[in-house]
Write a protein that holds these residues in place. Structure first.
Motif, PDB file in Angstrom:
ATOM      1  N   ALA A 137       0.833  -1.203   0.000  1.00  0.00           N
ATOM      2  CA  ALA A 137       0.000   0.000   0.000  1.00  0.00           C
ATOM      3  C   ALA A 137       0.869   1.254   0.000  1.00  0.00           C
ATOM      4  N   LEU A 138       1.970   1.220   0.736  1.00  0.00           N
ATOM      5  CA  LEU A 138       2.904   2.347   0.752  1.00  0.00           C
ATOM      6  C   LEU A 138       3.527   2.542  -0.628  1.00  0.00           C
ATOM      7  N   ALA A 139       3.856   1.440  -1.302  1.00  0.00           N
ATOM      8  CA  ALA A 139       4.433   1.523  -2.643  1.00  0.00           C
ATOM      9  C   ALA A 139       3.451   2.138  -3.631  1.00  0.00           C
ATOM     10  N   VAL A 140       2.178   1.767  -3.519  1.00  0.00           N
ATOM     11  CA  VAL A 140       1.154   2.345  -4.393  1.00  0.00           C
ATOM     12  C   VAL A 140       1.012   3.831  -4.129  1.00  0.00           C
ATOM     13  N   TYR A 141       1.004   4.198  -2.861  1.00  0.00           N
ATOM     14  CA  TYR A 141       0.828   5.605  -2.494  1.00  0.00           C
ATOM     15  C   TYR A 141       1.951   6.471  -3.056  1.00  0.00           C
ATOM     16  N   HIS A 142       3.180   5.969  -2.985  1.00  0.00           N
ATOM     17  CA  HIS A 142       4.333   6.747  -3.454  1.00  0.00           C
ATOM     18  C   HIS A 142       4.722   6.419  -4.901  1.00  0.00           C
ATOM     19  N   ARG A 143       3.963   5.522  -5.521  1.00  0.00           N
ATOM     20  CA  ARG A 143       4.235   5.145  -6.915  1.00  0.00           C
ATOM     21  C   ARG A 143       5.685   4.683  -7.094  1.00  0.00           C
ATOM     22  N   GLU A 144       6.058   3.708  -6.284  1.00  0.00           N
ATOM     23  CA  GLU A 144       7.413   3.184  -6.324  1.00  0.00           C
ATOM     24  C   GLU A 144       7.371   1.670  -6.167  1.00  0.00           C
ATOM     25  N   SER A 145       8.513   1.025  -6.328  1.00  0.00           N
ATOM     26  CA  SER A 145       8.583  -0.425  -6.227  1.00  0.00           C
ATOM     27  C   SER A 145       8.433  -0.880  -4.782  1.00  0.00           C
ATOM     28  N   GLU A 146       8.150  -2.159  -4.613  1.00  0.00           N
ATOM     29  CA  GLU A 146       8.035  -2.706  -3.263  1.00  0.00           C
ATOM     30  C   GLU A 146       9.348  -2.577  -2.510  1.00  0.00           C
ATOM     31  N   GLY A 147      10.478  -2.790  -3.200  1.00  0.00           N
ATOM     32  CA  GLY A 147      11.771  -2.668  -2.546  1.00  0.00           C
ATOM     33  C   GLY A 147      12.016  -1.271  -2.010  1.00  0.00           C
TER      34      GLY A 147
END
Length: 303
Positions: free
Chosen positions: A255-265
């Motif tokens: 969910a954090l990755a989606v919010y910041h539009r970045e990879s899971e890593g």
């Protein structure tokens, strides 16, 4: 073989699995909140496009011993074949024991089933006794040799990628030197990052972690990439990394990755520095309750 390209054998397996009825026990496990892994459980592992079912045989603080499993279609002499009643999947399974690996916790995505029989106490070829009822070691001869080798190669490639999957940040501790070289004073640091003077002093001494947002601001002043600035700070403690590796954190990280539009890593590293910084501001990191701090971090950033 490039595992990303898959294989005809693997695609046939996926197509067959898609037509299976999901047993109630599997549905209950798959929809329950994720828990820490335990031996005898069947998990789905996922990392950067790689998806594989595994059975867990042993668990420690950072890794699990895991065996890839598939529907019983291909097998070799190092594959343990289980009858449908041996697991809550209610399907015959092949455990590719010869490909057993130690895998990091963070590749575990979701428990999907569990075994209903104990695993064999030993591995082939020295297993004349002790197999659970209805189980047997496979043979490569009944299937076309090329197909078995191809399928085993796909599994081996996937396990290799899961085994080497990494994300944990490393810190060199070089941030104080960088700040000194660029003549950034404690007062300037406090002003730029909106910190209390005491906290800015700790950061300038390399005794306080950076968040990713703070590293973004410092990167401009230092003429560096954000990740370079983060690597120059102190690394999050292993206990923070371990907490974020738990399956219960994966949905939050995504969910954090989606919010910041970045990879899971990247999202994992963002969370690691954020949890570390949150604890550093509130208590002695050496005695921090990292589970509570991680809960608080995600509550603040995800609502």
């Amino acid at each position: 073989m490039n595992p990303a390209q898959g294989s005809a054998a693997y695609e046939r397996l996926v197509a067959a699995a898609a037509g299976l009825k999901v047993p109630d026990a599997v549905l209950a496990v798959a929809t329950a909140p994720p828990q820490d892994p335990e031996p005898g459980q069947i998990w789905r592992a996922v990392w950067e496009g790689i998806v594989q079912l595994l059975v867990i045989t042993a668990v420690d603080d950072d890794t699990v011993q895991a065996i890839p499993i598939s529907l019983e279609r291909y097998a070799d002499e190092n594959t343990l074949l289980l009858p449908a009643e041996a697991s809550t999947l209610e399907q015959p399974l092949a455990l590719w024991w010869g490909l057993r690996q130690a895998l990091p916790w963070h590749v575990l995505d979701r428990q999907v089933s569990r075994l209903l029989v104990p695993l064999a106490a030993s591995t082939p070829p020295n297993v004349p006794h002790g197999l659970p009822p209805g189980t047997r070691w496979g043979r490569a001869e009944p299937s076309p040799a090329a197909a078995v080798a191809e399928y085993r190669g796909v599994l081996a490639d996937r396990l290799a990628m899961l085994r080497t999957a990494g994300w944990a940040p490393e810190g060199s501790g070089a941030l104080p030197d960088l700040l000194q070289q660029h003549k950034i004073t404690t007062r300037a640091l406090a002003s730029e990052l909106d910190l209390e003077p005491a906290q800015a002093l700790l950061m300038r001494r390399g005794q306080s972690p950076l968040t990713r947002d703070q590293a973004d601001k410092l990167a401009v002043l230092l003429g560096l990439d954000t990740d370079e600035v983060l690597k120059a700070g102190p690394a999050p403690p292993p206990a923070v990394v371990r907490e974020l590796n738990r399956p219960r954190r994966r949905g939050q990280v995504r969910a954090l990755a989606v919010y910041h539009r970045e990879s899971e890593g990247l999202a994992r590293r963002r969370a690691a520095y954020g949890v570390f910084a949150l604890a550093a501001r509130q208590e002695d990191p050496a005695r921090a309750d990292w589970t509570a701090r991680a809960d608080r971090y995600f509550e603040l950033h995800l609502g």
